[in-house]
Design a protein around this motif. Structure first.
Motif, PDB file in Angstrom:
ATOM      1  N   ARG A  23      -1.597   0.765  10.402  1.00  0.00           N
ATOM      2  CA  ARG A  23      -2.339  -0.051   9.443  1.00  0.00           C
ATOM      3  C   ARG A  23      -1.827  -1.488   9.351  1.00  0.00           C
ATOM      4  NH1 ARG A  23      -0.237   2.233   3.559  1.00  0.00           N
ATOM      5  NH2 ARG A  23       1.853   1.354   3.702  1.00  0.00           N
ATOM      6  N   HIS A  30      -7.441  -5.503   4.174  1.00  0.00           N
ATOM      7  CA  HIS A  30      -7.777  -4.366   3.310  1.00  0.00           C
ATOM      8  C   HIS A  30      -7.417  -4.661   1.858  1.00  0.00           C
ATOM      9  CE1 HIS A  30      -7.920  -0.141   1.986  1.00  0.00           C
ATOM     10  NE2 HIS A  30      -6.668  -0.274   1.554  1.00  0.00           N
ATOM     11  N   TYR A  75      -9.748  -1.261   7.445  1.00  0.00           N
ATOM     12  CA  TYR A  75      -9.205   0.090   7.636  1.00  0.00           C
ATOM     13  C   TYR A  75     -10.277   1.045   8.156  1.00  0.00           C
ATOM     14  CZ  TYR A  75      -4.634  -0.404   5.251  1.00  0.00           C
ATOM     15  OH  TYR A  75      -3.352  -0.717   4.895  1.00  0.00           O
TER      16      TYR A  75
END
Length: 93
Positions: A23, A30, A75
């Motif tokens: 991530r 995000h 994401y």
């Protein structure tokens, strides 16, 4: 008096394996999108599940906001393996 009811919309994510590592390049976008939508009053609450970190829930005030977030969240195309939006009725005490 009985509690009042508020309809909200929960976006549920399932994450890929090794999400904590994968991530990293997408995290700023995000979190920035969540902050932007929270400032606009569209996000109620959110966060990742822990032990293990295998998914997340973000709760929106409208279905449209949840759908817009999902369509624009970095994401969603990088670490999410499944996503669904569920209507959630909360009690306001």
């Amino acid at each position: 008096a009985p509690p009042s009811l508020t309809k909200r919309y929960a976006l549920l994510y399932d994450y890929c394996d090794d999400v904590l590592e994968k991530r990293a390049p997408h995290r700023a976008g995000h979190v920035g999108l969540i902050r932007e939508m929270h400032a606009a009053g569209e996000v109620f609450a959110g966060g990742a599940f822990d032990n293990p970190v295998d998914g997340a829930i973000i709760v929106f005030n409208t279905q449209e906001a949840a759908e817009r977030f999902l369509a624009n969240d970095p994401y969603a195309t990088s670490v999410v393996t499944d996503a669904k939006i569920r209507e959630w009725t909360t009690l306001d005490f």
